[in-house]
Scaffold this active site. Structure first.
Site, PDB file in Angstrom:
ATOM      1  N   SER A 133       0.842  -1.210   0.000  1.00  0.00           N
ATOM      2  CA  SER A 133       0.000   0.000   0.000  1.00  0.00           C
ATOM      3  C   SER A 133       0.868   1.248   0.000  1.00  0.00           C
ATOM      4  O   SER A 133       2.010   1.229   0.455  1.00  0.00           O
ATOM      5  CB  SER A 133      -0.874   0.033   1.253  1.00  0.00           C
ATOM      6  OG  SER A 133      -1.602  -1.151   1.387  1.00  0.00           O
TER       7      SER A 133
HETATM    8  N1  SAH Z   1       0.811  -5.119   4.570  1.00  0.00           N
HETATM    9  C1  SAH Z   1       1.338  -5.607   3.319  1.00  0.00           C
HETATM   10  C2  SAH Z   1       0.352  -5.404   2.197  1.00  0.00           C
HETATM   11  C3  SAH Z   1       0.184  -6.630   1.395  1.00  0.00           C
HETATM   12  S1  SAH Z   1      -1.148  -6.645   0.256  1.00  0.00           S
HETATM   13  C4  SAH Z   1       2.700  -5.010   3.038  1.00  0.00           C
HETATM   14  O1  SAH Z   1       3.192  -4.197   3.815  1.00  0.00           O
HETATM   15  O2  SAH Z   1       3.307  -5.386   2.020  1.00  0.00           O
HETATM   16  C5  SAH Z   1      -2.293  -7.707   1.039  1.00  0.00           C
HETATM   17  C6  SAH Z   1      -1.855  -9.126   1.267  1.00  0.00           C
HETATM   18  O3  SAH Z   1      -2.967  -9.825   1.819  1.00  0.00           O
HETATM   19  C7  SAH Z   1      -1.471  -9.906   0.010  1.00  0.00           C
HETATM   20  O4  SAH Z   1      -0.151 -10.343   0.131  1.00  0.00           O
HETATM   21  C8  SAH Z   1      -2.455 -11.078  -0.011  1.00  0.00           C
HETATM   22  O5  SAH Z   1      -1.903 -12.290  -0.480  1.00  0.00           O
HETATM   23  C9  SAH Z   1      -2.845 -11.177   1.456  1.00  0.00           C
HETATM   24  N2  SAH Z   1      -4.096 -11.872   1.716  1.00  0.00           N
HETATM   25  C10 SAH Z   1      -5.267 -11.845   1.027  1.00  0.00           C
HETATM   26  N3  SAH Z   1      -6.176 -12.650   1.602  1.00  0.00           N
HETATM   27  C11 SAH Z   1      -5.571 -13.196   2.694  1.00  0.00           C
HETATM   28  C12 SAH Z   1      -5.995 -14.121   3.707  1.00  0.00           C
HETATM   29  N4  SAH Z   1      -7.210 -14.659   3.708  1.00  0.00           N
HETATM   30  N5  SAH Z   1      -5.115 -14.449   4.675  1.00  0.00           N
HETATM   31  C13 SAH Z   1      -3.860 -13.928   4.699  1.00  0.00           C
HETATM   32  N6  SAH Z   1      -3.406 -13.062   3.770  1.00  0.00           N
HETATM   33  C14 SAH Z   1      -4.247 -12.704   2.782  1.00  0.00           C
END
Ligand code: SAH
Length: 239
Positions: free
Chosen positions: A86
């Site tokens: 993000s």
């Molecule tokens: N906070 C992260 C943002 C990652 S984007 C950072 O700093 O990089 C959101 C992430 O949520 C993705 O990697 C995606 O694979 C994960 N995601 C989506 N659904 C999920 C679930 N049910 N359980 C765990 N992770 C999930």
């Protein structure tokens, strides 16, 4: 705002770490980060501890070498496997919502969606323990690699589907999600302690996600629906 002493943004000696695997942000990435934080403060983000964390954590370590030059711009960046980190203003907003008006550090916090591990590194500076879940094994491993040189003792990475939360670490003082489903999973609400707060995107009406904040109080749950946002979808299962 004053940022003296903000980890590597201040005059404290740098923690030893391996040679930069990513170059191109200039010789002094602390100065670039400081400028990023100043811009966030001008946009109205005021939480001192959150801004200090953003000044201290090297975002360029969490993105691909080819994207390093953009690491301190206010943009979302691809982190592979169809996911994105993000933009800093959104991360700052979420963390501010999680922390505002509360004594820091928070206790145990659950993060859903580790991604590249950047937000987990920020949370580590604001909470006692961070449990961070990722459903994509490749990203879970990538986050582990990204975080290893930082030697952060209070981040626990968990490979698994976060829609059921992580009961083993519950109850939590906070839950923060970087992926949005149709609603807030009930397991997350159940895993909040009284006095805890949840911050997550949710698609409460078709095609439109909003940031949702839920407080667990003695009387039950109090929910606020805030601005519209766009996060990747919360998916079930692992891959
Ligand atoms: N906070 C992260 C943002 C990652 S984007 C950072 O700093 O990089 C959101 C992430 O949520 C993705 O990697 C995606 O694979 C994960 N995601 C989506 N659904 C999920 C679930 N049910 N359980 C765990 N992770 C999930």
């Amino acid at each position: 705002m004053a940022l003296r002493g903000a980890g590597e943004g201040g005059t404290a000696p740098r923690r030893p770490h391996p040679p930069e695997h990513a170059s191109g942000v200039g010789l002094d990435s602390a100065a670039v980060r400081h400028a990023m934080v100043q811009r966030l403060a001008q946009q109205g983000l005021r939480h001192e501890a959150v801004l200090h964390a953003l000044a201290a954590v090297e975002r360029h370590r969490f993105v691909d070498t080819a994207l390093v030059a953009q690491a301190y711009e206010d943009t979302a960046l691809p982190i592979g496997w169809g996911q994105t980190i993000s933009k800093p203003s959104v991360v700052a907003r979420m963390l501010e919502l999680l922390c505002e008006g509360r004594a820091l550090p928070l206790g145990r916090v659950l993060e859903i969606g580790t991604g590249c591990g950047y937000q987990a590194a920020l949370l580590a500076r604001l909470c006692q323990e961070v449990y961070s879940m990722e459903r994509l094994r490749a990203l879970h491993e990538r986050a582990r690699e990204n975080l290893r040189p930082l030697r952060i003792p209070n981040v626990h990475l968990i490979f698994g589907d976060g829609t059921a939360g992580f009961p083993a670490g519950a109850p939590y003082a906070g839950i923060i999600a970087a992926a949005g489903g149709d609603d807030i999973p009930s397991a997350w609400l159940q895993q909040l302690t009284v006095g805890a707060r949840l911050v997550a995107p949710a698609e409460l009406e078709p095609g439109r996600q909003h940031l949702v904040v839920v407080e667990r109080t003695e009387r039950g749950y109090e929910r606020r629906v805030l601005e519209s946002v766009w996060f990747v979808p919360l998916k079930s299962g692992t891959a």
